[in-house]
Scaffold this motif. Structure first.
Motif, PDB file in Angstrom:
ATOM      1  N   GLY A  10     122.674  46.304   3.850  1.00 30.65           N
ATOM      2  CA  GLY A  10     122.629  44.954   3.920  1.00 30.65           C
ATOM      3  C   GLY A  10     122.662  44.045   5.135  1.00 30.65           C
ATOM      4  N   ASP A  11     123.696  44.522   6.045  1.00 33.80           N
ATOM      5  CA  ASP A  11     124.113  43.704   7.117  1.00 33.80           C
ATOM      6  C   ASP A  11     122.530  44.338   8.183  1.00 33.80           C
ATOM      7  OD1 ASP A  11     127.076  43.882   7.445  1.00 33.80           O
ATOM      8  OD2 ASP A  11     126.303  42.788   6.062  1.00 33.80           O
ATOM      9  N   ARG A  12     122.452  43.527   9.306  1.00 33.47           N
ATOM     10  CA  ARG A  12     121.684  43.474   9.817  1.00 33.47           C
ATOM     11  C   ARG A  12     122.558  44.314  11.298  1.00 33.47           C
ATOM     12  NH1 ARG A  12     116.965  40.472  12.343  1.00 33.47           N
ATOM     13  NH2 ARG A  12     116.711  40.655  14.379  1.00 33.47           N
ATOM     14  N   VAL A  13     122.194  45.308  12.097  1.00 30.86           N
ATOM     15  CA  VAL A  13     122.802  45.466  12.902  1.00 30.86           C
ATOM     16  C   VAL A  13     121.947  45.840  14.201  1.00 30.86           C
ATOM     17  CG1 VAL A  13     122.915  48.391  13.535  1.00 30.86           C
ATOM     18  CG2 VAL A  13     123.762  47.040  11.263  1.00 30.86           C
ATOM     19  N   THR A  14     122.554  46.098  15.155  1.00 31.91           N
ATOM     20  CA  THR A  14     122.052  45.976  16.670  1.00 31.91           C
ATOM     21  C   THR A  14     122.385  46.765  17.725  1.00 31.91           C
ATOM     22  OG1 THR A  14     120.735  43.984  16.828  1.00 31.91           O
ATOM     23  CG2 THR A  14     120.972  44.783  18.791  1.00 31.91           C
ATOM     24  N   ILE A  15     122.172  47.543  18.145  1.00 26.07           N
ATOM     25  CA  ILE A  15     122.078  48.659  18.965  1.00 26.07           C
ATOM     26  C   ILE A  15     121.730  48.454  20.521  1.00 26.07           C
ATOM     27  CG2 ILE A  15     122.599  51.483  19.644  1.00 26.07           C
ATOM     28  CD1 ILE A  15     122.559  51.739  16.717  1.00 26.07           C
ATOM     29  N   THR A  16     122.276  48.647  21.133  1.00 22.78           N
ATOM     30  CA  THR A  16     121.801  47.899  22.957  1.00 22.78           C
ATOM     31  C   THR A  16     122.132  49.107  23.754  1.00 22.78           C
ATOM     32  OG1 THR A  16     123.121  45.938  22.823  1.00 22.78           O
ATOM     33  CG2 THR A  16     122.225  46.431  25.380  1.00 22.78           C
TER      34      THR A  16
ATOM     35  N   VAL B  33     108.458  55.798   9.521  1.00 26.73           N
ATOM     36  CA  VAL B  33     110.009  55.175   9.595  1.00 26.73           C
ATOM     37  C   VAL B  33     110.023  54.626   8.669  1.00 26.73           C
ATOM     38  CG1 VAL B  33     111.722  54.780  11.337  1.00 26.73           C
ATOM     39  CG2 VAL B  33     110.081  56.505  11.849  1.00 26.73           C
ATOM     40  N   PRO B  34     110.772  53.359   8.178  1.00 26.44           N
ATOM     41  CA  PRO B  34     110.327  52.502   7.560  1.00 26.44           C
ATOM     42  C   PRO B  34     110.882  51.194   7.935  1.00 26.44           C
ATOM     43  CG  PRO B  34     112.346  54.143   6.423  1.00 26.44           C
ATOM     44  CD  PRO B  34     112.500  54.754   8.020  1.00 26.44           C
ATOM     45  N   SER B  35     109.959  49.701   7.720  1.00 26.34           N
ATOM     46  CA  SER B  35     109.776  48.977   8.699  1.00 26.34           C
ATOM     47  C   SER B  35     111.440  48.070   8.681  1.00 26.34           C
ATOM     48  CB  SER B  35     108.911  48.390   8.431  1.00 26.34           C
ATOM     49  OG  SER B  35     109.078  47.951   6.827  1.00 26.34           O
ATOM     50  N   ARG B  36     112.012  48.035   8.350  1.00 31.17           N
ATOM     51  CA  ARG B  36     113.399  47.872   8.709  1.00 31.17           C
ATOM     52  C   ARG B  36     113.966  48.333  10.001  1.00 31.17           C
ATOM     53  NH1 ARG B  36     114.590  51.799   5.032  1.00 31.17           N
ATOM     54  NH2 ARG B  36     116.378  52.953   5.683  1.00 31.17           N
ATOM     55  N   PHE B  37     113.596  49.421  10.680  1.00 32.97           N
ATOM     56  CA  PHE B  37     114.302  49.915  12.001  1.00 32.97           C
ATOM     57  C   PHE B  37     112.554  49.081  13.026  1.00 32.97           C
ATOM     58  CE2 PHE B  37     117.110  52.971  11.157  1.00 32.97           C
ATOM     59  CZ  PHE B  37     116.589  52.810  10.110  1.00 32.97           C
ATOM     60  N   SER B  38     113.422  48.501  14.682  1.00 24.61           N
ATOM     61  CA  SER B  38     112.156  47.598  15.080  1.00 24.61           C
ATOM     62  C   SER B  38     112.842  48.057  16.951  1.00 24.61           C
ATOM     63  CB  SER B  38     112.255  46.208  14.838  1.00 24.61           C
ATOM     64  OG  SER B  38     113.864  45.476  15.503  1.00 24.61           O
ATOM     65  N   GLY B  39     112.713  48.108  17.610  1.00 26.26           N
ATOM     66  CA  GLY B  39     112.705  47.782  18.988  1.00 26.26           C
ATOM     67  C   GLY B  39     112.224  46.676  20.426  1.00 26.26           C
ATOM     68  N   SER B  40     112.704  46.298  20.371  1.00 28.45           N
ATOM     69  CA  SER B  40     112.800  45.271  22.071  1.00 28.45           C
ATOM     70  C   SER B  40     113.041  46.152  23.127  1.00 28.45           C
ATOM     71  CB  SER B  40     112.735  43.899  21.717  1.00 28.45           C
ATOM     72  OG  SER B  40     113.958  44.218  21.278  1.00 28.45           O
ATOM     73  N   GLY B  41     112.447  44.764  24.155  1.00 31.81           N
ATOM     74  CA  GLY B  41     112.902  45.703  25.253  1.00 31.81           C
ATOM     75  C   GLY B  41     112.573  45.759  26.527  1.00 31.81           C
ATOM     76  N   SER B  42     112.286  45.662  27.794  1.00 38.59           N
ATOM     77  CA  SER B  42     111.831  46.400  28.751  1.00 38.59           C
ATOM     78  C   SER B  42     112.082  46.297  29.833  1.00 38.59           C
ATOM     79  CB  SER B  42     110.517  45.799  28.817  1.00 38.59           C
ATOM     80  OG  SER B  42     110.903  44.187  29.615  1.00 38.59           O
ATOM     81  N   GLY B  43     112.147  47.163  31.034  1.00 42.18           N
ATOM     82  CA  GLY B  43     113.003  46.883  31.945  1.00 42.18           C
ATOM     83  C   GLY B  43     114.153  47.696  32.169  1.00 42.18           C
ATOM     84  N   THR B  44     115.485  47.261  31.695  1.00 44.89           N
ATOM     85  CA  THR B  44     117.005  47.859  31.936  1.00 44.89           C
ATOM     86  C   THR B  44     117.297  47.377  30.610  1.00 44.89           C
ATOM     87  OG1 THR B  44     118.020  45.751  32.466  1.00 44.89           O
ATOM     88  CG2 THR B  44     117.262  47.726  34.294  1.00 44.89           C
ATOM     89  N   GLU B  45     117.043  46.256  29.827  1.00 47.85           N
ATOM     90  CA  GLU B  45     118.113  45.759  28.605  1.00 47.85           C
ATOM     91  C   GLU B  45     116.624  46.198  26.936  1.00 47.85           C
ATOM     92  OE1 GLU B  45     120.438  44.398  29.134  1.00 47.85           O
ATOM     93  OE2 GLU B  45     121.553  43.049  26.806  1.00 47.85           O
ATOM     94  N   PHE B  46     117.318  47.260  26.561  1.00 52.52           N
ATOM     95  CA  PHE B  46     116.537  47.250  25.040  1.00 52.52           C
ATOM     96  C   PHE B  46     117.740  47.708  24.369  1.00 52.52           C
ATOM     97  CE2 PHE B  46     113.252  49.124  27.672  1.00 52.52           C
ATOM     98  CZ  PHE B  46     113.304  49.286  28.409  1.00 52.52           C
ATOM     99  N   THR B  47     116.776  47.061  22.605  1.00 54.91           N
ATOM    100  CA  THR B  47     117.814  47.352  21.280  1.00 54.91           C
ATOM    101  C   THR B  47     116.774  47.577  20.281  1.00 54.91           C
ATOM    102  OG1 THR B  47     116.731  44.841  21.164  1.00 54.91           O
ATOM    103  CG2 THR B  47     118.582  44.788  21.926  1.00 54.91           C
ATOM    104  N   LEU B  48     117.739  48.312  19.344  1.00 57.53           N
ATOM    105  CA  LEU B  48     117.407  48.519  18.341  1.00 57.53           C
ATOM    106  C   LEU B  48     118.440  47.611  17.230  1.00 57.53           C
ATOM    107  CD1 LEU B  48     116.033  50.786  16.747  1.00 57.53           C
ATOM    108  CD2 LEU B  48     118.214  52.613  16.527  1.00 57.53           C
ATOM    109  N   THR B  49     117.055  47.658  15.935  1.00 58.43           N
ATOM    110  CA  THR B  49     117.310  46.386  15.410  1.00 58.43           C
ATOM    111  C   THR B  49     117.158  47.142  13.932  1.00 58.43           C
ATOM    112  OG1 THR B  49     117.458  44.566  16.148  1.00 58.43           O
ATOM    113  CG2 THR B  49     117.128  44.490  14.130  1.00 58.43           C
TER     114      THR B  49
END
Lengths: 107, 125
Positions: A16-22, A58-74
């Protein structure tokens, strides 16, 4: 070569936690970035490409963002089946390179 | 459905060569580049190179130039990866992977969406 630095290398979270990877790139890669999930004994599975496009199925609980040099997977609400190692990959320039991986453990 | 099926595990001695196959099905074989990657046990992913199944043209990471060969047999929709002069640090799982689009990563909307199951190559004396 374009280096990718992932953080953290390990994380432990509850269901149930929200997890972010950079993922940080040593040079700008626009949005040429993909995220993969790999479970022990299996091939990697594509989750996200073009930094934020969810791969079909892929389940919609996965999302990605970012551009340039910094990106995240949530991962919006962590599930038991999300226990795995996650890798980012840059596809902007050869040689294609991967981040060192983030191992996600379920508490 | 779209599938890539690789050949089975191999055990080789240092200095020998190994050839791994990757059989494609479920799509037009000549339209999509195939890439090869490897992963040493417990380690991260390393990209090796690609082959254009239509023309046979290949491209490799510097680390693998001169020691890795990619070929294809269009009659049986199969790609072959051969590594020569094997060393103990070549021990790894080797994967083939298919790109999403026919443009082979020319634009951002591309990545490796189909993977073979992996082939373990063990190099040991």
């Amino acid at each position: 070569d374009f280096q990718l630095t992932q953080s953290p290398s390990f994380l432990s979270a509850s269901v149930g936690d929200r997890v972010t990877i950079t993922c940080r790139a040593s040079q700008g890669i626009i949005n040429f970035l993909a995220w993969y999930q790999q479970k022990p004994g299996e091939a990697p599975k594509l989750l996200i490409y073009a930094a934020s496009t969810l791969q079909s199925g892929v389940p919609s609980r996965f999302s990605g963002s970012g551009s340039g040099t910094e990106f995240t997977l949530t991962i919006r609400s962590l599930q038991p089946e999300d226990s795995a190692t996650y890798y980012c990959q840059q596809l902007n320039s050869y040689p294609l390179t991967f981040g060192g991986g983030t191992k996600v453990e379920i508490k | 459905q779209v599938r890539l099926v690789q050949s089975g595990a191999e055990v080789k001695k240092p200095g020998a060569s190994v050839k791994v196959s990757c059989k494609a099905s479920g799509y037009t074989f000549s339209d999509y580049y195939i890439h090869w990657l490897r992963q040493a046990p417990g380690q991260g992913l390393e990209w090796m190179g690609w082959i254009n199944p239509n023309t046979g043209v290949t491209h490799f990471a510097l680390n693998f130039q001169g020691r890795v060969t990619l070929t294809r047999d269009t009659s049986i929709n199969t790609i072959y990866m051969e590594v020569s002069r094997l060393r103990s640090d070549d021990t790894a799982f080797y994967f083939c992977a298919k790109v999403i689009t026919t443009r082979n990563l020319a634009f951002a909307d591309d990545a490796f969406h189909i993977w073979g199951q992996g082939t373990l190559v063990t190099v040991s004396s």
